[in-house]
Design a protein around this motif. Structure first.
Motif, PDB file in Angstrom:
ATOM      1  N   ASP A  32      -3.788   5.678  -1.139  1.00  0.00           N
ATOM      2  CA  ASP A  32      -4.578   6.561  -0.294  1.00  0.00           C
ATOM      3  C   ASP A  32      -3.927   7.942  -0.348  1.00  0.00           C
ATOM      4  O   ASP A  32      -2.728   8.080  -0.132  1.00  0.00           O
ATOM      5  CB  ASP A  32      -4.552   6.001   1.129  1.00  0.00           C
ATOM      6  CG  ASP A  32      -5.281   6.835   2.170  1.00  0.00           C
ATOM      7  OD1 ASP A  32      -5.868   7.879   1.822  1.00  0.00           O
ATOM      8  OD2 ASP A  32      -5.246   6.415   3.344  1.00  0.00           O
ATOM      9  N   ASN A  33      -4.719   8.937  -0.685  1.00  0.00           N
ATOM     10  CA  ASN A  33      -4.220  10.308  -0.728  1.00  0.00           C
ATOM     11  C   ASN A  33      -5.102  11.167   0.162  1.00  0.00           C
ATOM     12  O   ASN A  33      -6.308  11.264  -0.074  1.00  0.00           O
ATOM     13  CB  ASN A  33      -4.234  10.838  -2.166  1.00  0.00           C
ATOM     14  CG  ASN A  33      -3.569  12.177  -2.312  1.00  0.00           C
ATOM     15  OD1 ASN A  33      -3.305  12.866  -1.332  1.00  0.00           O
ATOM     16  ND2 ASN A  33      -3.288  12.566  -3.530  1.00  0.00           N
ATOM     17  N   TYR A  34      -4.512  11.749   1.216  1.00  0.00           N
ATOM     18  CA  TYR A  34      -5.246  12.582   2.163  1.00  0.00           C
ATOM     19  C   TYR A  34      -4.659  13.975   2.104  1.00  0.00           C
ATOM     20  O   TYR A  34      -3.445  14.150   2.174  1.00  0.00           O
ATOM     21  CB  TYR A  34      -5.075  12.007   3.573  1.00  0.00           C
ATOM     22  CG  TYR A  34      -5.910  12.669   4.640  1.00  0.00           C
ATOM     23  CD1 TYR A  34      -7.062  12.061   5.103  1.00  0.00           C
ATOM     24  CD2 TYR A  34      -5.533  13.879   5.204  1.00  0.00           C
ATOM     25  CE1 TYR A  34      -7.834  12.658   6.102  1.00  0.00           C
ATOM     26  CE2 TYR A  34      -6.303  14.473   6.201  1.00  0.00           C
ATOM     27  CZ  TYR A  34      -7.441  13.854   6.642  1.00  0.00           C
ATOM     28  OH  TYR A  34      -8.188  14.439   7.631  1.00  0.00           O
ATOM     29  N   ARG A  35      -5.525  14.987   1.988  1.00  0.00           N
ATOM     30  CA  ARG A  35      -5.035  16.355   1.835  1.00  0.00           C
ATOM     31  C   ARG A  35      -5.983  17.324   2.523  1.00  0.00           C
ATOM     32  O   ARG A  35      -7.186  17.247   2.366  1.00  0.00           O
ATOM     33  CB  ARG A  35      -4.955  16.694   0.334  1.00  0.00           C
ATOM     34  CG  ARG A  35      -4.581  18.097  -0.018  1.00  0.00           C
ATOM     35  CD  ARG A  35      -3.175  18.484   0.255  1.00  0.00           C
ATOM     36  NE  ARG A  35      -2.217  17.801  -0.591  1.00  0.00           N
ATOM     37  CZ  ARG A  35      -0.911  18.008  -0.499  1.00  0.00           C
ATOM     38  NH1 ARG A  35      -0.419  18.855   0.380  1.00  0.00           N
ATOM     39  NH2 ARG A  35      -0.083  17.373  -1.276  1.00  0.00           N
ATOM     40  N   SER A  84       0.833  -1.208   0.000  1.00  0.00           N
ATOM     41  CA  SER A  84       0.000   0.000   0.000  1.00  0.00           C
ATOM     42  C   SER A  84       0.862   1.251   0.000  1.00  0.00           C
ATOM     43  O   SER A  84       1.909   1.301   0.642  1.00  0.00           O
ATOM     44  CB  SER A  84      -0.907   0.020   1.238  1.00  0.00           C
ATOM     45  OG  SER A  84      -1.825  -1.049   1.210  1.00  0.00           O
ATOM     46  N   LYS A  85       0.370   2.262  -0.721  1.00  0.00           N
ATOM     47  CA  LYS A  85       1.061   3.553  -0.789  1.00  0.00           C
ATOM     48  C   LYS A  85       0.110   4.638  -0.320  1.00  0.00           C
ATOM     49  O   LYS A  85      -1.061   4.643  -0.673  1.00  0.00           O
ATOM     50  CB  LYS A  85       1.520   3.844  -2.212  1.00  0.00           C
ATOM     51  CG  LYS A  85       2.549   2.848  -2.698  1.00  0.00           C
ATOM     52  CD  LYS A  85       2.939   3.107  -4.131  1.00  0.00           C
ATOM     53  CE  LYS A  85       3.901   2.030  -4.593  1.00  0.00           C
ATOM     54  NZ  LYS A  85       4.198   2.129  -6.001  1.00  0.00           N
ATOM     55  N   VAL A  86       0.653   5.576   0.467  1.00  0.00           N
ATOM     56  CA  VAL A  86      -0.141   6.677   1.011  1.00  0.00           C
ATOM     57  C   VAL A  86       0.626   7.967   0.788  1.00  0.00           C
ATOM     58  O   VAL A  86       1.849   8.014   0.933  1.00  0.00           O
ATOM     59  CB  VAL A  86      -0.379   6.473   2.531  1.00  0.00           C
ATOM     60  CG1 VAL A  86      -1.028   7.699   3.153  1.00  0.00           C
ATOM     61  CG2 VAL A  86      -1.217   5.231   2.774  1.00  0.00           C
ATOM     62  N   ARG A 134       2.280  -1.391   5.001  1.00  0.00           N
ATOM     63  CA  ARG A 134       1.348  -1.417   6.125  1.00  0.00           C
ATOM     64  C   ARG A 134       1.971  -0.888   7.420  1.00  0.00           C
ATOM     65  O   ARG A 134       1.399  -0.038   8.101  1.00  0.00           O
ATOM     66  CB  ARG A 134       0.847  -2.838   6.352  1.00  0.00           C
ATOM     67  CG  ARG A 134      -0.029  -2.977   7.587  1.00  0.00           C
ATOM     68  CD  ARG A 134      -0.382  -4.413   7.919  1.00  0.00           C
ATOM     69  NE  ARG A 134      -1.084  -5.014   6.822  1.00  0.00           N
ATOM     70  CZ  ARG A 134      -0.810  -6.240   6.343  1.00  0.00           C
ATOM     71  NH1 ARG A 134       0.156  -6.959   6.863  1.00  0.00           N
ATOM     72  NH2 ARG A 134      -1.509  -6.731   5.351  1.00  0.00           N
ATOM     73  N   ASP A 135       3.150  -1.377   7.776  1.00  0.00           N
ATOM     74  CA  ASP A 135       3.749  -0.987   9.057  1.00  0.00           C
ATOM     75  C   ASP A 135       4.108   0.492   9.096  1.00  0.00           C
ATOM     76  O   ASP A 135       3.854   1.174  10.093  1.00  0.00           O
ATOM     77  CB  ASP A 135       4.982  -1.834   9.353  1.00  0.00           C
ATOM     78  CG  ASP A 135       4.641  -3.297   9.603  1.00  0.00           C
ATOM     79  OD1 ASP A 135       3.464  -3.590   9.924  1.00  0.00           O
ATOM     80  OD2 ASP A 135       5.535  -4.139   9.476  1.00  0.00           O
ATOM     81  N   VAL A 136       4.696   1.000   8.031  1.00  0.00           N
ATOM     82  CA  VAL A 136       5.077   2.418   7.972  1.00  0.00           C
ATOM     83  C   VAL A 136       3.835   3.295   8.040  1.00  0.00           C
ATOM     84  O   VAL A 136       3.785   4.277   8.792  1.00  0.00           O
ATOM     85  CB  VAL A 136       5.895   2.716   6.697  1.00  0.00           C
ATOM     86  CG1 VAL A 136       6.122   4.203   6.509  1.00  0.00           C
ATOM     87  CG2 VAL A 136       7.226   1.973   6.737  1.00  0.00           C
ATOM     88  N   VAL A 137       2.808   2.945   7.261  1.00  0.00           N
ATOM     89  CA  VAL A 137       1.574   3.738   7.220  1.00  0.00           C
ATOM     90  C   VAL A 137       0.884   3.731   8.577  1.00  0.00           C
ATOM     91  O   VAL A 137       0.522   4.787   9.107  1.00  0.00           O
ATOM     92  CB  VAL A 137       0.620   3.225   6.120  1.00  0.00           C
ATOM     93  CG1 VAL A 137      -0.750   3.870   6.234  1.00  0.00           C
ATOM     94  CG2 VAL A 137       1.216   3.461   4.747  1.00  0.00           C
TER      95      VAL A 137
END
Length: 144
Positions: free
Chosen positions: A138-141, A46-48, A58-61
């Motif tokens: 996932d992109n949160y802004r 997964s990339k965020v 997963r762990d970093v996110v």
């Protein structure tokens, strides 16, 4: 538990009768109240991007999200649509767009936390091993 059901209907965006509202409600509930369970929504690949900061895995996110101040989200709009299949009739990837407001910080703090508008976009993929959707991207802004 991973996201087991997410379907888009024909024009209403999300089929709540079949669990389609699960993604933002589950994610934002976990972010606001139960961050230890966010790990079930992500995959090792997964990339965020969180307000410009890129994260992978997963762990970093989940470590990053766990370290954020307490939060309270209010969803104001939600859209969902299939965006691609594997060409073999496999389950589609699904694009989910969420907009709303958020407060980061404890509500009783002085000064009280500022309410900010946010936009979040998820791309969901289905893991063929456990037959569950997970957040691929996932992109949160903050939007203001």
């Amino acid at each position: 538990e991973a996201l087991r059901v997410l379907v888009c209907d024909d024009g209403h965006g999300v089929d709540h009768d079949r669990g389609g509202g699960a993604v933002p409600e589950t994610f934002l509930f976990f972010l606001d109240a139960d961050r230890q369970n966010l790990k079930h929504l992500y995959h090792e690949e997964s990339k965020v991007v969180w307000n410009g900061q890129a994260l992978k895995g997963r762990d970093v996110v989940t470590r990053f999200l766990a370290d954020l101040p307490t939060s309270k989200h209010e969803v104001q709009s939600l859209d969902c649509q299939p965006v691609a299949t594997g060409g073999d009739g496999s389950d589609p990837m699904i694009l989910v767009s969420v907009m709303g407001t958020v407060q980061f910080g404890h509500k009783d703090s002085k000064p009280p936390p500022e309410t900010k508008p946010f936009a979040q976009t998820f791309v969901l993929g289905k893991d063929p091993v456990n037959d569950a959707y997970f957040i691929c991207a996932d992109n949160y802004r903050f939007t203001a």
